[in-house]
Design an enzyme around this catalytic site. Sequence first.
Site, PDB file in Angstrom:
ATOM      1  N   ILE A  25      12.022 -11.378 -19.922  1.00 44.17           N
ATOM      2  CA  ILE A  25      12.041 -10.165 -20.872  1.00 44.17           C
ATOM      3  C   ILE A  25      12.971 -10.784 -21.999  1.00 44.17           C
ATOM      4  CG2 ILE A  25      11.538  -8.320 -19.483  1.00 44.17           C
ATOM      5  CD1 ILE A  25      14.393  -7.984 -18.834  1.00 44.17           C
ATOM      6  N   CYS A  38       0.895  -1.237  -0.014  1.00 39.18           N
ATOM      7  CA  CYS A  38      -0.131  -0.066  -0.065  1.00 39.18           C
ATOM      8  C   CYS A  38       0.907   1.476  -0.077  1.00 39.18           C
ATOM      9  CB  CYS A  38      -0.943   0.099   1.408  1.00 39.18           C
ATOM     10  SG  CYS A  38      -1.932  -1.430   1.373  1.00 39.18           S
ATOM     11  N   SER A  61      10.612 -11.791  -6.693  1.00 34.66           N
ATOM     12  CA  SER A  61      11.822 -11.780  -7.380  1.00 34.66           C
ATOM     13  C   SER A  61      13.088 -12.265  -6.753  1.00 34.66           C
ATOM     14  CB  SER A  61      11.957 -10.134  -7.325  1.00 34.66           C
ATOM     15  OG  SER A  61      13.173  -9.793  -7.825  1.00 34.66           O
ATOM     16  N   GLY A  62      13.950 -12.698  -7.399  1.00 39.45           N
ATOM     17  CA  GLY A  62      15.305 -13.000  -6.971  1.00 39.45           C
ATOM     18  C   GLY A  62      15.863 -12.174  -6.171  1.00 39.45           C
ATOM     19  N   ASP A 114      -3.271  -9.364   7.661  1.00 34.87           N
ATOM     20  CA  ASP A 114      -2.073  -9.453   8.243  1.00 34.87           C
ATOM     21  C   ASP A 114      -1.958  -7.780   9.066  1.00 34.87           C
ATOM     22  OD1 ASP A 114      -1.829  -8.266   6.126  1.00 34.87           O
ATOM     23  OD2 ASP A 114       0.304  -8.312   6.000  1.00 34.87           O
TER      24      ASP A 114
END
EC number: 6.3.5.4
Length: 642
Positions: A289, A2, A368-369, A99
Amino acid sequence: MCGIAGTYRWPDGKAVTERLTDVLAHRGPDGSGRYSHPAGDGEVHLGHRRLAIIDLSETGAQPMVSGGLALTYNGELYNAPELRAELQSLSVRFRGTSDTEVVLEAWRRWGTDCLPRLRGMFAFGVFDERTGELVLARDQLGIKPLFLLRRGGGLVFASELKALAAATGGSLEVDHGALVASLLYYWVPDSRCAYREAEKLPPGSWLRCRPDGRVERGRYWNLKDVAAEGRERARSGELPDLAAIVEESTRQHLLSDVPVATFLSGGLDSSYLTALAARHQPGISAYTIGFRAEDARFEAMPDDLRYARQVAERFGVDLHEIEIAPNVLDLLPRMTYHLDEPIGDPAAINTFLICSAAREAGVKVMLSGMGADELFAGYRKHLANLLALRYQRVPRPLRRGVYRAVDRLPVASARRGYRSVRFAKRFLSFAELPEETAFRRSYTMYDQEELLALVDPDLAGTVEDVLTEHADVYEDNELDDFVNRMCLGDARMFLPGLNLAYTDRSSMAASTEVRVPYVDVEVVRAAFAVPGDRKIVGRQGKAVLKEAATSVLPKEIVYRPKGLFSAPLRAWMSRDLAPLVREVVHDGVLVGSGLLRRDALARMVAEDAAGQRDFSKHLWHVLTLEYWYRDAISGSGQSRAA
């Protein structure tokens, strides 16, 4: 995920909070809320923009107010189910399943002592109606941002710096020290802020505002201490079960009431996470990509798409391929606006375009890594700095001969670039320097003399301050392991200052949440319990992570050459952006104001065009800095259309 904002004992606080919250609309298109209450001789106002991920009903709406506490919260708490169960055993009753409510009730029960128990990413403000106190807090590793500004006994805060600029009517002054730091690193470190009055709440810390004007600060988690504890664990000879820890983190990061997808570059880090995620969510979507063929050829980029397709086929992943052929002239000012501060990493464009495509397909959450390279020594600079120690043992006359030979080689011709030559020149620029200086030089843009030649002479003292700050952070530990000293430096500076920063800004610009399972407190603890000689083995970086991944991934993926989550900068600079570079060098605001020297920039352009040195990254960052500075001094940055 948020956008949060608020004011505390601030003049015209209600209207200011409205402006703050409106600027953050892209972070939370699913809902908005406001809260107001007296605070001493003033008022507190909290604002919120919601991106609904967990508990999509109104019981998850914010600011959340219950039993005299009001919370505006940005983040995800991955151990919320465990904390919820513990609180329920203490007779706490919950209205919903969010949460956010777990954070609120944990705060009510334990106050600041709850913070080290929160496993996730977060930044929040919580107001206690009984005491009139406002507390701001940020997660352990700085995944989520929180900017604040104090004047007198008042405070204003927000998830993005542009919101503070808007709320203060464009009156904030640029901090030239932050710009110098940005030139050195191509990002602004977390210890600095691009505007003088503003600051970033440090990772792992909290700030308490009292109604009598007093301010108290505290730190609940320190990466330096975690690294020291890891050193002692490493000395015991017992390696952590990294495969189990990474899998548990990945599983927890899948917690969501909306679809979750992954980034999949075809490299080790994203492939490992995607394979683990597919175990728990069969058929999960992934996004990858590719670049225009001529751009990839000119940049000599590896064929990452081939590996991404192989992983997707093996693990039943629904792969979406996005070709990046952006109109960079249009995207550059747009990304500069969203990145908040001058950040010169073109990977932000990749993240934005991937998240935009995912969002159009209805995906709100991506894994994501990010972080594995910093924690497990996966960057070329880590290996290069180790190799530099060996190179320094080569007889000096031979080293001089090598330097002269490499210096004469071109980094590019009219049709293609030569990556090996670029790497060799880069290596020789730091290979003979002392440890801290060499490490800094291995990943920053300029050495001290080059930076002094580029900026206003009046900023010479600032250059010295910025360099000293890096040395102070790098040396602020008692580790006796060179590799882990580098990893600690990266985790304290490079990770929050650049990679987490651009990931948050560019993903939220597309109203998408990106989660980073490697940047998890338990994974970090495990990482620093691994000795450096298990992270780099021979010429293999991330050796211990690769060993863990072989239980899931084929060796062809695990031990493939390192991929690049970057962009074909040389192609863009020589084609799409060449006229803009000339304009900025000759008529730009940075040059006109005296901040940058025209002759130094012109020399970089000439040497880059001749193919003798690769300044594409430097010049890209000068463009991002130019656009950012134009907006900053005109006061228009906060109103640019998104």
